[in-house]
Every structure is written in C-alpha cells, then in structure tokens.
Design a protein around this motif. Structure first.
Motif, PDB file in Angstrom:
ATOM      1  N   THR A  64      36.542  36.609  35.175  1.00 19.61           N
ATOM      2  CA  THR A  64      36.779  37.755  35.117  1.00 19.61           C
ATOM      3  C   THR A  64      37.998  38.396  34.309  1.00 19.61           C
ATOM      4  O   THR A  64      37.881  39.432  33.719  1.00 19.61           O
ATOM      5  N   SER A  69      35.005  41.509  33.089  1.00 22.26           N
ATOM      6  CA  SER A  69      33.872  41.859  33.804  1.00 22.26           C
ATOM      7  C   SER A  69      33.628  41.105  34.995  1.00 22.26           C
ATOM      8  O   SER A  69      33.636  39.673  34.921  1.00 22.26           O
ATOM      9  N   LYS A  70      33.685  41.502  35.961  1.00 20.66           N
ATOM     10  CA  LYS A  70      33.436  40.691  37.566  1.00 20.66           C
ATOM     11  C   LYS A  70      31.947  40.573  37.618  1.00 20.66           C
ATOM     12  O   LYS A  70      31.770  39.301  38.253  1.00 20.66           O
ATOM     13  N   LYS A  71      31.183  40.943  37.059  1.00 24.37           N
ATOM     14  CA  LYS A  71      29.626  40.403  36.823  1.00 24.37           C
ATOM     15  C   LYS A  71      29.627  39.179  36.430  1.00 24.37           C
ATOM     16  O   LYS A  71      29.051  38.139  36.941  1.00 24.37           O
ATOM     17  N   HIS A  72      30.194  38.972  35.036  1.00 23.76           N
ATOM     18  CA  HIS A  72      30.499  37.649  34.517  1.00 23.76           C
ATOM     19  C   HIS A  72      31.064  36.613  35.368  1.00 23.76           C
ATOM     20  O   HIS A  72      30.710  35.263  35.449  1.00 23.76           O
ATOM     21  N   VAL A  74      31.165  36.777  38.897  1.00 21.12           N
ATOM     22  CA  VAL A  74      30.276  36.308  39.861  1.00 21.12           C
ATOM     23  C   VAL A  74      29.257  35.406  39.435  1.00 21.12           C
ATOM     24  O   VAL A  74      28.903  34.464  39.997  1.00 21.12           O
ATOM     25  N   LEU A  75      28.569  35.650  38.442  1.00 24.51           N
ATOM     26  CA  LEU A  75      27.383  34.761  37.742  1.00 24.51           C
ATOM     27  C   LEU A  75      28.046  33.332  37.454  1.00 24.51           C
ATOM     28  O   LEU A  75      27.342  32.502  37.779  1.00 24.51           O
ATOM     29  N   GLU A 108      21.518  38.372  34.934  1.00 24.16           N
ATOM     30  CA  GLU A 108      22.335  38.941  33.858  1.00 24.16           C
ATOM     31  C   GLU A 108      21.884  40.012  33.272  1.00 24.16           C
ATOM     32  O   GLU A 108      22.205  41.284  33.154  1.00 24.16           O
ATOM     33  N   PHE A 111      21.145  42.996  35.812  1.00 25.07           N
ATOM     34  CA  PHE A 111      22.488  43.926  36.027  1.00 25.07           C
ATOM     35  C   PHE A 111      23.193  44.568  34.696  1.00 25.07           C
ATOM     36  O   PHE A 111      24.252  44.902  35.081  1.00 25.07           O
ATOM     37  N   SER A 112      22.679  44.215  33.518  1.00 22.60           N
ATOM     38  CA  SER A 112      23.336  44.846  32.572  1.00 22.60           C
ATOM     39  C   SER A 112      22.956  46.081  32.264  1.00 22.60           C
ATOM     40  O   SER A 112      21.703  46.502  32.606  1.00 22.60           O
TER      41      SER A 112
END
Length: 116
Positions: A64, A69-72, A74-75, A108, A111-112
């Motif tokens: 992060t 990016s919090k998404k990356h 979390v993944l 990924e 949610f992109s």
C-alpha cells in the motif's frame, strides 16, 4: 492537464505499520512456540492466528505504501494468506498456485477502473 491532476501522496503511516508489523512478526517467529497454545484467561489462542496477523498486516501495508493503492495491498496480503493456508492444509500441487494467481488477477481486473 497533468498539472491539474491531484497526485496521491505516500502516507507514512503505512510504512510505520509495515515496520512495526515486521518487527512483531520476527519476535513471534523467534519467541512463540508453534506447538503450545497461548492462554489468555479462559481463552486459548492458536499460535497460527498470532503468526498470521502481523504477516498479513505487513503484506498489506508495505505494498500500500509502495504502490499507493490499498487494492494492491489487499490483493497481495490475500495472496500470501491463502497460499500459506493452502500449504498448511497440504494443498501443495503447482496447479493450486496457478489457480490462486489466476483468481487474484481476475479480482485485479474486476476492481480496476474501466476506461471507456
């Protein structure tokens, strides 16, 4: 146009959280016996739970901070957690790793942000 776009700043809190969780992970690996359950009053806690919490926090906060990016984060933490759980349950065939990577790549892409 580029100067009007708002830049995301790297938040220092994620780096601090990564360092703290990594240090606590190292202490847990060195000091906690994996065979002995930890007793807190009337509750017995498995050492695996205590092992996974700082590990997942580390693999969430460092990406992060790096990728902004919090998404990356979390993944990546989800990947590490599921992979280690599969190893614990004996699912060590390489196909499971390929399926896990495929699943996370699909998430990924799901949610992109879509470009029209």
């Amino acid at each position: 146009m580029l100067w009007n776009m708002r830049r995301k700043k790297r938040q220092l809190i994620y780096l601090i959280l990564a360092v703290i969780s990594f240090v606590s992970f190292i202490f847990i690996v060195l000091l906690v016996s994996p065979l002995k359950e930890i007793s807190l009053g009337f509750i017995d806690i498995s050492p695996l739970i205590i092992f996974f919490i700082p590990l997942v926090l580390f693999f969430f906060s460092l990406p992060t901070f790096i990728f902004r990016s919090k998404k990356h984060g979390v993944l990546l933490s989800l990947f590490v957690l599921v992979y280690l759980l599969m190893r614990i349950f004996g699912l060590t065939h390489p196909l499971f790793l390929v399926l896990l990577i495929g699943l996370l790549l699909t998430l990924e892409l799901l949610f992109s942000p879509r470009q029209a």
